[in-house]
Scaffold this active site. Structure first.
Site, short mmCIF file in Angstrom:
data_model
loop_
_atom_site.label_atom_id
_atom_site.label_comp_id
_atom_site.label_asym_id
_atom_site.label_seq_id
_atom_site.Cartn_x
_atom_site.Cartn_y
_atom_site.Cartn_z
N ARG A 60 8.93 -8.88 15.38
CA ARG A 60 9.24 -7.53 14.88
C ARG A 60 8.24 -6.55 15.46
O ARG A 60 7.04 -6.84 15.53
CB ARG A 60 9.18 -7.53 13.34
N HIS A 109 0.84 -1.21 0.00
CA HIS A 109 0.00 0.00 0.00
C HIS A 109 0.87 1.25 0.00
O HIS A 109 2.07 1.18 0.23
CB HIS A 109 -0.90 0.04 1.24
#
Ligand SMILES: C=C1C[C@]23C[C@@]1(O)CC[C@H]2[C@@]12CC[C@H](O)[C@@](C)(C(=O)O1)[C@H]2[C@@H]3C(=O)O
Ligand SMILES: O=C(O)CCC(=O)C(=O)O
Ligand SMILES: [Fe+2]
Length: 324
Positions: free
Chosen positions: A266, A197
């Site tokens: 993460r 995106h």
């Protein structure tokens, strides 16, 4: 990545994105930023002045929150799209292997949200506020440098929107659990943490821990991995910046891969600099002058945001605002 003033080619033939050292000469830095925005819509900054303590504190609050039980996390009582989410991204069926906390970046909203997020809400609130203020300052500095590099006579032409008390800027913490952490077996993971995106806002400032997964697409569509660096901040051109510059800068398409192989999770912390809802967005006259005509019709951030939320994550929403 390579610190340089031009576009470095790594020996493998892969592109190294620009790394811009903010302690260097101001006019040099502003020229490098404009070049990076034109070539990639993306760069990394180092020597940015955000204290490590502030970043570490924010990361710790994030990890603490994501370590809670499902029930506790789901009890964050904020109106969607704000608050806690797991796997679902937006309202139109986009999914990823990610958990997130999405908050408004003004101190009143942070204070209100803190009450349902943490038992030690005062500490959560001050940590998030410190981080947000520091990163907002960095975003403003970058936008002012870009304005200077573009020879826009008002150096606050972009930064004034996010300095505005009614700015609709957001702060987001994304958590990508390692496959070992995750309840879902690896073979069930589709490999995407946060799908392709562009960000709809003006400018995005992204920090992550030392775990990889973040990727940016070149203008030709090739995906390039961004090596993790907890000492730097990634800067991403958003759709509104593309509109302000009449397409001279392109918003960078990016994605985060799910953590399917590593044993570490993460965590990324992202500031999205946005204008107030009523602000008008249109190409700035100085840029249009050289390009003869406006590519985009004027629109409000409110209108653009509504359009964004009516579409899928990967849609090219700015195309709907083009002058035909
Ligand atoms: C699928 C969607 C999620 C998103 C709103 C949207 O309809 C399309 C853009 C998405 C995005 C990407 C950047 C930011 O993370 C975000 C908060 C934004 O402003 O636009 C998200 C939206 C979201 O997750 O709510
Ligand atoms: O978490 C990341 O590294 C990227 C996520 C992202 O692009 C977003 O939240 O808009
Ligand atoms: Fe993004």
């Amino acid at each position: 990545m390579v610190v340089a003033s031009s576009i470095p080619q790594l020996s493998s033939g892969a592109v190294g994105f620009p790394i811009i050292d903010l302690s260097l000469d101001r006019s040099h830095v502003s020229n490098l930023m404009v070049k990076a925005c034109e070539d990639f819509g993306f760069f990394k900054v180092i020597n940015h002045g955000v204290p490590k303590l502030v970043i570490d504190g924010m990361e710790k609050e994030g990890l603490n929150f994501f370590s809670k039980t499902d029930l506790e996390k789901r009890s964050v009582g904020l109106l969607k799209p704000l608050g806690y989410g797991s796997k679902n991204i937006g309202f139109n069926g986009d999914m990823g292997d990610v958990e997130y906390l999405l908050l408004h970046a003004n101190s009143q909203s942070i204070s209100q949200a803190s009450k349902s997020i943490s038992k030690n809400s005062a500490q959560f609130c001050s940590t998030v506020n410190y981080y947000t203020q520091a990163v907002k300052k960095l975003a403003c500095e970058i936008l002012e440098l870009i304005a200077e590099g573009l020879w826009v006579h008002d150096k606050y032409a972009f930064s004034r929107y996010i300095r505005d008390i009614d700015s609709d800027s957001l702060i987001r913490i994304n958590y990508y659990p390692s496959c070992i952490d995750s309840a879902a077996p690896v073979h069930q993971s589709h490999g995407i943490g946060f799908g392709e995106h562009s960000d709809p806002q003006i400018l995005t400032i992204l920090h992550s821990n030392e775990v990889g997964g973040f990727q940016v697409a070149l203008h030709d569509g090739t995906w390039v991995a961004v090596p993790p660096d907890s000492m730097g901040f990634n800067v991403i051109v958003g759709d509104l910046m593309q509109a302000f510059t009449n397409g001279r800068f392109k918003s960078a398409r990016h994605r985060a891969l799910a953590n399917t192989t590593g044993s570490e999770s993460r965590i990324s912390i992202i500031y999205f600099g946005a204008p107030p809802m009523h602000a008008m967005v249109y190409p700035i006259p100085e840029v249009v002058k050289h390009m003869h005509h406006s590519l985009y019709r004027p629109f409000t951030w409110d209108e653009f945001k509504k359009t964004t939320y009516s579409l899928r994550l990967g849609d090219q929403r700015l195309d709907l605002f083009k002058v035909l």
